[in-house]
Design an enzyme around this catalytic site. Structure first.
Site, PDB file in Angstrom:
ATOM      1  N   GLN A  56      18.715   9.178  28.490  1.00  0.00           N
ATOM      2  CA  GLN A  56      18.715   8.306  27.304  1.00  0.00           C
ATOM      3  C   GLN A  56      18.948   9.127  26.036  1.00  0.00           C
ATOM      4  OE1 GLN A  56      14.808   7.055  28.760  1.00  0.00           O
ATOM      5  NE2 GLN A  56      15.353   4.978  28.129  1.00  0.00           N
TER       6      GLN A  56
ATOM      7  N   ASP B   5      22.720   4.797  27.083  1.00  0.00           N
ATOM      8  CA  ASP B   5      21.961   4.109  26.018  1.00  0.00           C
ATOM      9  C   ASP B   5      22.518   4.397  24.625  1.00  0.00           C
ATOM     10  OD1 ASP B   5      20.433   3.346  28.123  1.00  0.00           O
ATOM     11  OD2 ASP B   5      18.617   4.381  27.516  1.00  0.00           O
TER      12      ASP B   5
END
Length: 542
Positions: free
Chosen positions: A337, A360
């Site tokens: 992420q 992300d």
């Protein structure tokens, strides 16, 4: 006016939907205090209780943070994220109480604003929970926080349900639609504070139009108001040399009638981690163009940051506008992420911007958002979150090379949240920097259900053949919940055929009437606020 029996039915339905036995205790205790109350009385009671619980939980978080160095860094990060999110929830609940405390009826704009706040409160609570569950040390602290978090979920969910059924009933929507048509047939820009935006001065108009390439008279009738323009230039020739310095100098708590505080960020690479706070409202940040004005960083979960706070650029201040800027996270695919942007700003707009990352990339966290003519690059779940977000005329680029790529991961957790991701008239294709040899090795999908009520639609978009025929993917191999809503309407391109799509109850080949619910005008009420940004938009289907 709904009776207490209606309240009991609504709360019982909520209980059945969520299979949470502790909710029965809340229901019984709340009604015992107010046995003859209407749905409005109990709605107010629920929200007041939620505010009290939120304050208690925030005090608990603050107490643990005062332990300081006895905690692991992971625990501290998770607690700090919860501290930030729950402080927002106190503001949102206070605003909700103010809106409904003395009335059982709301105008359409007030009702939509309040539903947005209550939806965001649940999103903030879930984000806090996700962060605490990731703690792998200090387990006693984590476990001690789970019980009050569960109570928060129940109270927030009950508050949203009661508000939706009381102040936002289905039977009034026809009246509201008539009201909306009446407002806009007269070309009135009705703001939340009931005031019209100021007319932009000729000097600021020239500055705005030269920076954005948008002619206001053609796009919005000239209703964009700019109170002040400052320049960021690292060479010292502007007002500031850094973006953060310009943001720190901005006035706080601006209203639409005050005009935007416009920050012109000249071409250059800005290695800054930027955060625009809740009181820094109605800021407009304009660069010199994609790949000219670049804000870049490399934070990531793999590099030690929390999932909520690993982005290069974050904004929660209402009414934010960004134009002609590249936002970048260079952590790379192996760091997991690593968002370029986290956006929790209500009524926020990104126009002709680029979001560059891998996993992300764009965290559309909460509240109402609009993206127009933007480029979004990524690999896994690279448009994710639980905002009510519409992407219009954007380019969505999959960076191939991973075994599996997924465009969206939507985080809706409650049936009454007004959230979801709408992809409208966009282009979905492979990024030009992807190795052509990887195309046959990577499976790419439109989305996967991050949370129980995930809601994503692709409408009137061009979908390249790189998208797998099934279209949608399970979350880590789990059976998808029937409560999700995935929809497709009027798409084109080699990857748009729906004949081989997943046979899930929650997947829909939408009608025009269904698709119209996810347009700019209907889904985020953009025709009520976007004109004041000067950014072009199509309110309905094309």
């Amino acid at each position: 006016m709904a009776s207490i029996h209606s309240t009991i039915c609504i709360l019982s339905l909520f209980l059945m939907l969520h299979f949470i036995s502790p909710f029965a205790f809340f229901c019984k205790s709340a009604l015992a205090q107010n046995p003859s109350g209407t749905i409005f009385d109990n709605g107010r009671l629920s929200i007041q209780r939620a505010l009290a619980e939120t304050g208690s939980f925030l005090s608990l978080i603050n107490g643990y943070l005062n332990l300081g160095q006895t905690l692991s860094q992971t625990t501290i990060f998770a607690l700090q994220d919860c501290q930030f999110l729950y402080s927002l929830n106190i503001d949102f609940l206070s605003n909700t109480i103010q809106a409904i405390n003395s009335t059982n009826t709301l105008q359409i704009l007030q009702a939509e604003d309040t539903q947005t706040l209550l939806s965001a409160i649940l999103t903030n609570q879930q984000t806090c929970l996700d962060g605490l569950q990731a703690i792998n040390s200090d387990l006693a602290i984590r476990d001690a926080l789970l019980a009050p978090l569960t109570n928060g979920t129940l109270l927030y969910g009950a508050s949203l349900t009661l508000f939706t059924q009381g102040w936002f009933p289905e039977t009034t929507k026809g009246l509201w639609l008539t009201e909306r048509e009446h407002i806009f047939s007269k070309n009135i820009d009705l703001r939340q504070d009931g005031q019209l935006p100021l007319t932009m001065s000729s000097e600021n108009r020239n500055i705005y139009e030269s920076l954005t390439g948008t002619k206001l008279l053609q796009k919005s009738g000239g209703n964009v108001a700019v109170s002040q323009v400052v320049v960021v230039n690292p060479n010292g020739s502007g007002n500031f040399t850094t973006i953060n310095a310009a943001i720190a100098a901005a006035p706080i708590n601006l209203n639409p009638s005050d005009g935007y505080f416009l920050i012109h960020v000249v071409a250059g690479v800005y290695e800054e981690y930027v955060s625009i706070g809740k009181n820094q409202r109605y800021l407009m940040m304009v660069g010199d163009g994609i790949d000219k004005t670049i804000i870049t960083g490399s934070r990531s979960v793999g590099g030690g940051s929390s999932g909520f706070n690993s982005q290069t650029f974050a904004v929660v201040g209402k009414g934010f506008v960004a134009i002609n800027i590249t936002f970048r996270n260079t952590a790379g695919a192996i760091k997991h992420q690593a968002p370029a942007v986290r956006n929790g700003a209500d009524l926020s707009t990104f126009f002709r911007c680029s979001f560059e990352g891998y996993q992300d990339t764009l965290y559309a966290h909460s509240q109402r958002q609009f993206y127009r003519e933007c480029d979004i690059y990524g690999t896994v779940d690279f448009i994710f979150g639980n905002a009510a977000a519409v992407f219009q005329n954007c380019n969505i680029f999959l960076r191939l090379g991973m075994p599996t790529n997924v465009i969206t991961a939507q985080g809706r957790t409650h049936a009454n949240q007004n959230t979801g991701i709408s992809i409208h008239n966009c282009n979905i294709r492979a990024a030009s920097d992807s190795a052509s040899s990887s195309k046959g090795k990577t499976k790419s999908y439109l989305g996967r259900p991050w949370k129980k009520y995930a809601r994503v639609v692709f409408m009137q978009s061009s979908i390249d053949g790189l998208i797998d025929a099934a279209g949608w993917l399970e979350w880590n191999g789990e059976v998808p919940p029937a409560t999700l809503y995935y929809g497709e309407y009027g798409n084109r391109g080699a990857g748009s055929a729906t004949g081989g799509r997943v046979a899930w109850p929650g997947f829909h080949v939408m009608s025009a009437a269904d698709a119209a619910k996810f347009t700019v005008g209907s889904f985020i009420s953009g025709d009520e606020w976007l004109a004041a940004t000067g950014v072009p938009f199509a309110a309905g289907l094309l």
